[in-house]
Design an enzyme around this catalytic site. Sequence first.
Site, PDB file in Angstrom:
ATOM      1  N   TYR A 123     -15.995   0.461 -17.862  1.00 11.84           N
ATOM      2  CA  TYR A 123     -16.910  -0.498 -17.251  1.00 11.84           C
ATOM      3  C   TYR A 123     -18.101   0.191 -16.579  1.00 11.84           C
ATOM      4  O   TYR A 123     -18.923  -0.467 -15.958  1.00 11.84           O
ATOM      5  CB  TYR A 123     -16.174  -1.349 -16.206  1.00 11.84           C
ATOM      6  N   LYS A 190      -2.599   5.174 -19.860  1.00 13.91           N
ATOM      7  CA  LYS A 190      -2.253   5.499 -21.250  1.00 13.91           C
ATOM      8  C   LYS A 190      -2.435   7.003 -21.389  1.00 13.91           C
ATOM      9  O   LYS A 190      -3.190   7.512 -22.229  1.00 13.91           O
ATOM     10  CB  LYS A 190      -3.176   4.703 -22.195  1.00 13.91           C
ATOM     11  N   ASP A 223       0.819  -0.450 -22.397  1.00 19.32           N
ATOM     12  CA  ASP A 223       1.401  -1.397 -23.365  1.00 19.32           C
ATOM     13  C   ASP A 223       2.816  -1.786 -22.943  1.00 19.32           C
ATOM     14  O   ASP A 223       3.198  -2.960 -22.976  1.00 19.32           O
ATOM     15  CB  ASP A 223       1.353  -0.854 -24.800  1.00 19.32           C
ATOM     16  N   ASP A 247      -8.315  -5.256 -15.545  1.00 18.08           N
ATOM     17  CA  ASP A 247      -8.904  -6.527 -15.955  1.00 18.08           C
ATOM     18  C   ASP A 247      -7.927  -7.297 -16.845  1.00 18.08           C
ATOM     19  O   ASP A 247      -7.638  -8.476 -16.637  1.00 18.08           O
ATOM     20  CB  ASP A 247     -10.213  -6.235 -16.707  1.00 18.08           C
TER      21      ASP A 247
END
Length: 358
Positions: A123, A190, A223, A247
């Site tokens: 972002y 991740k 995930d 988000d």
Amino acid sequence: MHTVTLIPGDGIGPEISEATKRVIEATGVAIKWDIQEAGIDVFEKEGTPLPQRVIDSIKKNKVALKGPITTPVGTGFRSVNVRLRQVLDLYCCLRPCKTFKGTRTRYEDIDLVIIRENTEDLYAGIEFKKGSADAKKIIDLINELTGKIIRPDSGISIKPISVYATERIVRFAFEYSRKNKRKKVTAVHKANIMKYSDGLFLETARNVAKTYPDIEFEDRIVDNMCMQLVQKPELYDVIVLPNLYGDIVSDLAAGIIGGLGLAPGANLGEEYAVFEPVHGSAPKYKGLNKVNPLAMILSGVLMLKYLGEFKAAERLETVVASLIAEGKHVTYDMKPTPDDPTAATTSIVADAIIEKLR
Ligand code: NAD
């Protein structure tokens, strides 16, 4: 008397802002509203969706309540919401997700707090347009440095994650946990794939966690976190994430507690605070007096607490809880079917809350 900047926003923003303003006034807390228009309609009139006067107003008043603002997809101006967070260094996005009795959801007794880093990651707005001279430069450099081949017809977005911003947000998560008697912080990443950005986030989070031995710490790959939140959300407490995952997981958590119509948020920095619902401007519902104002009203509850108006905040939250439990004066999204003829309008929800506050 508090002075608060009120940004009604666009799309459904003005309707829910008006409902929220009326409800907050009915709590009896004295607030002078400094109303500042921003968003897509302002862009047409003033050539920018976020005029300097809006930023100046927040800088002066320190606190703002904000309706959602549309961001054109793919082209057009960049997100006003992201820009505000960056300009005011609102580094923390706090999103409590709690089930209220009477909400139509598959889950009960959920009480999660999502803490999203707000200033960097994908972002950051560092992007290179496909085919541009700068994109070519970046692609050539990366190809040279890494030996990997980025296709020449690629667009590029950069993902910076720093020790500074990670330390700050993870520390916020632990301080918040201490203050609010929370037991566990889960850091989400991740790091198995993005070793130098998410890996750094995880390593930094682990280092900060060592300085808070009284609070449990764990980490999850994003995930897996999504799957776990769907299957057993009750296992989680405070969740801290980089910007993009924050988000996405915020919307997931909003879904768990009964939808975006119920998910409030606060953007917090050292100096300023901007309170706004998690949801966007839902343009297709604009002007219909139909959508749920509760996410913005609950953002108002967070704002009242921030202003030190704890009694008023607690009273308003209790009234919202009883309104939801009764199930009568609630909008279409909280009824058994969206076309339920007994669904209340946005303004009726506000009226019912005001009546209960009397
Ligand atoms: P959205 O949150 O505006 O709406 C998605 C759907 O959620 C709606 O169609 C509606 O069915 C439901 N919904 C949202 N708010 C609701 C409410 N108060 N009551 C009942 N139902 C509600 O998401 P979107 O359609 O992806 O985004 C629309 C615009 O909003 C985009 O331009 C986006 O960039 C912007 N946006 C702004 C903010 C912000 O201002 N902070 C946040 C998210 C999205």
